[in-house]
Scaffold this active site. Structure first.
Site, PDB file in Angstrom:
ATOM      1  N   LYS A  66       1.079  -1.299  -0.393  1.00 19.85           N
ATOM      2  CA  LYS A  66       0.550  -0.484   0.235  1.00 19.85           C
ATOM      3  C   LYS A  66       0.759   1.046  -0.193  1.00 19.85           C
ATOM      4  O   LYS A  66       1.924   1.289   0.510  1.00 19.85           O
ATOM      5  CB  LYS A  66      -0.919   0.146   1.242  1.00 19.85           C
ATOM      6  CG  LYS A  66      -1.456   0.749   1.851  1.00 19.85           C
ATOM      7  CD  LYS A  66      -2.845   0.935   1.040  1.00 19.85           C
ATOM      8  CE  LYS A  66      -4.174   1.905   0.070  1.00 19.85           C
ATOM      9  NZ  LYS A  66      -3.803   2.739  -0.869  1.00 19.85           N
ATOM     10  N   LYS A  90       4.971   2.935   8.615  1.00 20.31           N
ATOM     11  CA  LYS A  90       3.859   3.507   8.989  1.00 20.31           C
ATOM     12  C   LYS A  90       3.156   2.432   8.780  1.00 20.31           C
ATOM     13  O   LYS A  90       2.167   3.266  10.366  1.00 20.31           O
ATOM     14  CB  LYS A  90       3.299   4.237   7.689  1.00 20.31           C
ATOM     15  CG  LYS A  90       2.058   5.595   7.657  1.00 20.31           C
ATOM     16  CD  LYS A  90       2.410   6.735   6.778  1.00 20.31           C
ATOM     17  CE  LYS A  90       4.017   6.956   6.373  1.00 20.31           C
ATOM     18  NZ  LYS A  90       3.254   7.837   5.279  1.00 20.31           N
ATOM     19  N   LYS A 102       5.213   1.589  -2.884  1.00 24.57           N
ATOM     20  CA  LYS A 102       5.374   3.204  -3.666  1.00 24.57           C
ATOM     21  C   LYS A 102       5.505   3.628  -4.585  1.00 24.57           C
ATOM     22  O   LYS A 102       6.699   2.823  -5.299  1.00 24.57           O
ATOM     23  CB  LYS A 102       6.225   4.121  -2.169  1.00 24.57           C
ATOM     24  CG  LYS A 102       6.006   5.679  -2.858  1.00 24.57           C
ATOM     25  CD  LYS A 102       5.522   6.346  -1.964  1.00 24.57           C
ATOM     26  CE  LYS A 102       4.610   7.540  -1.840  1.00 24.57           C
ATOM     27  NZ  LYS A 102       4.776   7.917  -0.113  1.00 24.57           N
ATOM     28  N   ASN A 217      -2.128  19.852   0.150  1.00 22.00           N
ATOM     29  CA  ASN A 217      -3.626  18.605   0.508  1.00 22.00           C
ATOM     30  C   ASN A 217      -2.838  19.460   1.971  1.00 22.00           C
ATOM     31  O   ASN A 217      -3.854  18.878   2.467  1.00 22.00           O
ATOM     32  CB  ASN A 217      -3.517  17.326  -0.668  1.00 22.00           C
ATOM     33  CG  ASN A 217      -4.846  16.954   0.713  1.00 22.00           C
ATOM     34  OD1 ASN A 217      -4.391  16.680   2.304  1.00 22.00           O
ATOM     35  ND2 ASN A 217      -5.243  16.385   0.062  1.00 22.00           N
ATOM     36  N   SER A 349      -7.233   5.287   4.282  1.00 22.96           N
ATOM     37  CA  SER A 349      -7.194   4.989   2.568  1.00 22.96           C
ATOM     38  C   SER A 349      -7.463   3.278   2.957  1.00 22.96           C
ATOM     39  O   SER A 349      -8.269   2.496   1.966  1.00 22.96           O
ATOM     40  CB  SER A 349      -5.740   4.339   1.768  1.00 22.96           C
ATOM     41  OG  SER A 349      -5.600   5.467   1.257  1.00 22.96           O
TER      42      SER A 349
HETATM   43  N1  GLU Z   1       0.740   8.770   0.267  1.00 19.73           N
HETATM   44  C1  GLU Z   1       0.220   8.880   1.756  1.00 19.73           C
HETATM   45  C2  GLU Z   1       1.372   8.725   2.265  1.00 19.73           C
HETATM   46  O1  GLU Z   1       2.656   8.825   2.044  1.00 19.73           O
HETATM   47  C3  GLU Z   1      -1.144   7.653   1.872  1.00 19.73           C
HETATM   48  C4  GLU Z   1      -0.086   5.938   1.084  1.00 19.73           C
HETATM   49  C5  GLU Z   1      -2.187   5.544   1.385  1.00 19.73           C
HETATM   50  O2  GLU Z   1      -3.255   6.947   1.196  1.00 19.73           O
HETATM   51  O3  GLU Z   1      -1.629   4.525   0.638  1.00 19.73           O
HETATM   52  O4  GLU Z   1       1.436   7.954   3.346  1.00 19.73           O
END
Ligand code: GLU
Length: 415
Positions: A66, A90, A102, A217, A349
């Site tokens: 994710k 995370k 990513k 954002n 998410s």
């Molecule tokens: N891009 C965001 C982050 O760095 C969200 C990632 C997501 O929702 O999968 O945490």
């Protein structure tokens, strides 16, 4: 050191203090898969341009990969590997059943027309489509991508599979299976953690000043949310410049002014007694809370000694280097780290994925209640770990995550 070296150094540091099994450290120090693709795009002037894109799948031991997709001129494979690694950590910190991935494309999206951007997004989706999917790897927005980007990805992927597969991405618009509260989730999650931090210390928001670096954002939303909570937002900046208003500014006025002028730099009407300020000077302003919402490596060995904030809230990924961390720690500056502070984004998410699977959608209040609970639990776990090991919140968050990952790796892989 680049972001990848920084992230690996953080894994090593946490690993040492928690006495992690070296086999687990070795696994977490390498992404499971890296994909690099070339994406040809027919430009509006009839020429053909080839863009380079990446998708890195770091670890899926706790659930599908994710993580967001970034469109930025400075993207490279090492950066995407680092960001994918941080996603694994995370998701484990906030304890959601997802792994880390990513993506990125080397492009300045502002230099493309909407038609070119759509063609690039669809081309990139098609190029990585064998590797993503609602149960495999689920992209989301990141720097310079948004719900429109996600809609194009979902549509292209669904076309390829001959059925609606909207769950292939999160951060979608509400009309196509998005979740209430996703747009503001990164900022809202950070605000819940900061609220807890201030409440535990008996501090009052109305007596606290805030400086926000980055006005996309995360930055614009956190400025607005904190302003509503009673904090005094005294400075904001974007990539082109900043605005400093000693008596406080109105974030919503800065948002409309930025839309009109292209930067917050010249938005004097947003508050009284305002002046323009550079990004470098903004970081060094005296304030209670400095919220970092731009890119990585903003506070480094060079400027860390000049930071006057009492608390740094990291809504960007990797904005403080390990060298800076040490200087800040010895100067008593508290850092609430990215892998905790900005995990509200991926948490909502996850809620979006759950709602997509159930075909049942929660009202905003329910999303916010669930998010608050997740963020407060994660914060308490990080605080307890930091007390137990006598370490910074960042190291504690890594330790907490790596314990959860170690348990999963041992259970599944028999390491
Ligand atoms: N891009 C965001 C982050 O760095 C969200 C990632 C997501 O929702 O999968 O945490």
């Amino acid at each position: 050191m680049n972001l990848l070296e920084n992230s690996l150094a953080q894994i090593r540091k946490a690993s040492e203090i928690m006495r992690l099994d070296p086999a687990v450290e070795e696994i977490l120090s390498h992404p499971e898969r890296t994909v690099e693709v070339s994406v040809p795009v027919k430009m509006d002037n009839g020429t053909l341009k080839v863009f380079t894109g990446f998708r890195v799948q770091h670890n899926n031991v706790r659930g599908p990969y994710k993580g967001g997709i970034r469109f930025h001129p400075y993207v490279d494979m090492d950066e995407v590997k680092a960001l994918a690694t941080l996603m694994t950590i995370k998701c484990a910190v906030v304890n959601i059943p997802l792994g880390g991935g990513k993506g990125g494309v080397i492009v300045d999206p502002h230099s493309l027309s909407k038609k070119e951007l759509e063609a690039l997004t669809r081309g990139y989706t098609s190029a990585i489509s064998d590797f993503i999917g609602p149960n495999i790897d689920i992209p989301a927005p990141d720097v310079y991508t948004n719900s429109q980007t996600m809609a194009w990805i979902a549509d292209e992927f669904s076309k390829k599979h001959g059925e609606n597969m909207l769950g292939v991405v999160t951060g979608k618009g509400l009309a196509i299976g998005g979740s209430e509260g996703r747009e503001t989730a990164t900022s809202q999650g950070g605000v819940y953690v900061l609220e807890e931090y201030t409440r535990e210390r008996g501090l009052s928001p109305s007596e606290m000043t805030v400086v926000v670096q980055g006005f996309g954002n995360a930055g614009a939303n956190v400025a607005e949310l904190l302003h509503r909570e009673g904090y005094k937002v005294i400075a904001v900046s974007d990539s082109k410049g900043g605005l400093h208003c000693k008596n406080g500014l109105q974030p919503d006025a800065a948002v409309s002014c930025k839309l009109e002028k292209g930067s917050v730099g010249g938005c004097f009407a947003a508050g009284d007694a305002c002046e323009m300020i550079s990004n470098e000077d903004l970081l060094e302003l005296p304030c209670d809370v400095l919220v970092l919402c731009a890119l990585e490596n903003q506070v480094t060995g060079e400027n860390a000694g000049k930071i006057k904030a009492k608390v740094i809230l990291e809504l960007a990924n990797g904005p403080v280097t390990p060298e800076a961390d040490e200087i800040l720690e010895s100067n008593g500056v508290v850092v609430i780290p990215d892998i905790l502070a900005n995990s509200g984004g991926v948490t909502v998410s996850y809620f979006e994925l759950v709602q997509n699977k159930m075909h049942l959608y929660w009202p905003l209040d329910e999303v916010k209640d669930r998010l608050r609970k997740k963020m407060v639990d994660a914060w308490k776990n990080v605080e307890d770990t930091s007390k137990e090991y006598g370490c910074s919140y960042r190291t504690a968050a890594f330790v907490l995550a790596m314990k959860r990952l170690e348990e999963a790796i041992k259970m599944r892989k028999g390491v």
